[in-house]
Each structure stands twice: as structure tokens, then as C-alpha cells.
Design an enzyme around this catalytic site. Structure first.
Site, PDB file in Angstrom:
ATOM      1  N   TYR A   1      -2.438  -0.847  11.107  1.00  0.00           N
ATOM      2  CA  TYR A   1      -2.304  -1.271   9.709  1.00  0.00           C
ATOM      3  C   TYR A   1      -1.053  -0.673   9.075  1.00  0.00           C
ATOM      4  CZ  TYR A   1      -3.559  -1.849   4.765  1.00  0.00           C
ATOM      5  OH  TYR A   1      -3.555  -2.172   3.428  1.00  0.00           O
TER       6      TYR A   1
ATOM      7  N   SER B   1       0.857  -1.176   0.000  1.00  0.00           N
ATOM      8  CA  SER B   1       0.000   0.000   0.000  1.00  0.00           C
ATOM      9  C   SER B   1       0.894   1.226   0.000  1.00  0.00           C
ATOM     10  CB  SER B   1      -0.877  -0.014   1.255  1.00  0.00           C
ATOM     11  OG  SER B   1      -1.493   1.235   1.477  1.00  0.00           O
TER      12      SER B   1
END
Length: 336
Positions: free
Chosen positions: A156, A143
């Protein structure tokens, strides 16, 4: 099916929904046999059926990637049933939407065990089989948050940063031993997946991806491309990812201030959070009949169907200007 050589084997973790679900379908469309690893029975069964409808062989395996023994058993069962693993895609994750001070230690640990250690366990299981054969590709689904932390997603972001670090170490080790096993990473933008209705949230309003939002099929095509061209160390998907990564490299402090101003509101819709919705942190949200959510989340109307991939990732040098434009926009916003 024809011979196993003609139909290589791909393993996809987190295959019951979202990006993993779309990736399993993409591999099937390209003739791979697909092992699907996930916790949720309903989503896993539906994903396997989609793979079969595409004309490919599917092996659904109920696995919690936080359990290294379970991942190892799944790898062994895959090779017994389908043949040698050619590609392993690590995608499974969970998260918590909350300020860091509102996340319990056990919750932070669980996110880390699934989202970070799950990748470690999958990579180890793949390498035990690929290294003796001296071939194979491992794709880490990353990501923009692997480089740039944002508010409300500390667990996260920490896990994605950790994946980036261990992957770089591993890549160096494989190069040192002149291995033909390749490991690559695909850095994704915000994607329209069911996670925003599943993850544990303590936000006042319903969680959403930070716009611009992309459909999971864009991510899936990039992941399969990376699996088939794994010599590139990283792929960046979407203009927002390019701008974020370049911008963070040039002026991280500026982004700190920008995200402090915008990051809370950008991750919430106008609707209040439903306190009774399912949460997938400790158990799957799709474990009962009729609970399959598929690949898409609830943001189809806002989601883009196209991105700058693979062009953007192949022309990063030409895109330095994009980062400059993004930084200028950030600076303008901060002066408002």
C-alpha cells in the site's frame, strides 16, 4: 433535476464503502450528479440509493479500476448519461497487512494494479475528456503514507508513493501546456473505514488504523473542498498527518526507529484475527445481498469527528511547531 450546468458531474472510484462512499454523499449534498465506480454490487447499490436520497442523480457502475478498458467505458457511460465530467476522484484501493517477506508476488502485483494503476487509469480517462474542454479537476486521495512508509503495509505504501510521483509529473506537464485542468492531492490520516475487516491480513491479531483515527466524513469534506479549490497542489487532513509529514521531512531516521518499535502493535487490536472473514483483494467483499458495510468501520468509539482541515492545510507554515513537538515526543519515546 435542473440543467446540467447547475448540477456538475463528479466521478468517485471506490464509492461502495469507506471514504469513497462518504465522498459520494458529500458531492450529492452539494448538488452534483454522481457516478459511483466500484466492484461490489451490494455496496454500490446502497451508495447510489444514499445519493438519490440526498436529492442527486446517481449512476452506479460496476468497475474494477485495474482494468483500463473498463474505466474508459465507465467514463464514456458517465458522460452519456449525466453530462461532462467536472470532477474525477480517485479513491479505490486494496491492500495486504503483512510483513513484506510474507506477501506473495501476485498479491503485491494486485495491490499495485488496483491502488496505483487504478489511479493512473482513472486520471487518463478523465484527461481524455477534460483536456479538450480545458477545464476540470482531478483529486487523488492520498495518505500520510504517500510520504512515510510504515511496517506491515509495504504494498500500500509503495502504491501511495507511486501516486505521489506520477501526480507531480502530471501537474508539471499541465502547467507546461497552460492547461486549466487541475490535479490536486488530499493526504489523509488513519480513517475509520471497513477496509480493516476486508483487506487480506496475515497478522496474528485483528488489524486497526494507527491512532488517532478520524471518521470518513472528515475526509469526504476535505476531498470535495479540494475538488472545488483545486489550484492548491495538496491538502493535509488531520493533525497526525501534519506531524507525520513534517516530522518525516526533518528526521526520517528517527521515525524509522520509532515505527520499528511501535508500528507493529499500533496496527493490531487485542482480538485474534478471524481467518474466515471476507477478503477483498481478488473479489469484492460486498458482492452478496446483505453484505454492504457502509462508510464506517468498527472503530466509531475511537474515531474523531473533527480535524484541523481545512485550517491546517491553509496554514502549514504556522504548523512547523507541530512537527517539532511531534519529533520531541518521538525522541522521548525512544529514550524510554
Amino acid at each position: 433535476m435542473s440543467s446540467r450546468t447547475e448540477h456538475p458531474v463528479a466521478v468517485v472510484t471506490g464509492a461502495s464503502g469507506g471514504v469513497g462512499r462518504a465522498t459520494a454523499r458529500e458531492f450529492a449534498a452539494r448538488g452534483y450528479r454522481v457516478a459511483l465506480l466500484a466492484r461490489g454490487e451490494d455496496g454500490l447499490a446502497a451508495a447510489a440509493e444514499e445519493v438519490r436520497r440526498a436529492g442527486a442523480e446517481a449512476l452506479p457502475l460496476k468497475v474494477d479500476v485495474a482494468d483500463p478498458d473498463a474505466v474508459e467505458r465507465a467514463a464514456e457511460e458517465t458522460e452519456t448519461a449525466l453530462g461532462p465530467i467536472a470532477v474525477w476522484v480517485n479513491d479505490a484501493f486494496t491492500s495486504v497487512f503483512a510483513p513484506f517477506t510474507e506477501i506473495e508476488p501476485a498479491e503485491f502485483r494486485r495491490v499495485t494494479e488496483v491502488t496505483y494503476l487504478g489511479y493512473v487509469h482513472g486520471t487518463q480517462a478523465a484527461l481524455r475528456r477534460m483536456r479538450p474542454r480545458n477545464r476540470g479537476a482531478i483529486v487523488q486521495v492520498g495518505s500520510a503514507l504517500a510520504y512515510r512508509g510504515i511496517p506491515l503495509q509495504s504494498a500500500y505504501c509503495g502504491a501511495k508513493h507511486a501516486i505521489q510521483g506520477f501526480t507531480e509529473s502530471l501537474r508539471c506537464e499541465l502547467l507546461h501546456e497552460r492547461s486549466e485542468v487541475r490535479v490536486t492531492m488530499v493526504q489523509l490520516p488513519a480513517v475509520n473505514t471497513p477496509q480493516f475487516g476486508w483487506v487480506l491480513s496475515r497478522l496474528r491479531r485483528h488489524a486497526q488504523p494507527v491512532p488517532p483515527i478520524y471518521q470518513p466524513e472528515i475526509a469526504a469534506r476535505a476531498i470535495v473542498h479540494a475538488a472545488e479549490h483545486p489550484r492548491r497542489r495538496e491538502y493535509w487532513v488531520g493533525g497526525s498527518t501534519v506531524a507525520t509529514l513534517v516530522g518525516n521531512a526533518v528526521a526520517p531516521g528517527l521515525l524509522d526507529r520509532y515505527l520499528a518499535r511501535t508500528g507493529f502493535g499500533a496496527q493490531q487490536t487485542d482480538r485474534p484475527r478471524d481467518p474466515d472473514r471476507p477478503v477483498n483483494l481478488w473479489s469484492p467483499a460486498d458482492q452478496r445481498p446483505g453484505s454492504d458495510a457502509g462508510a464506517h468501520g468498527e472503530f466509531d468509539r475511537q474515531a474523531h469527528h473533527r480535524a484541523l482541515q481545512p485550517w491546517a492545510s491553509r496554514h502549514r507554515g504556522s504548523l512547523a511547531a507541530a512537527g517539532g513537538i511531534a519529533l520531541a515526543a518521538v525522541g522521548w519515546a525512544l529514550r524510554r
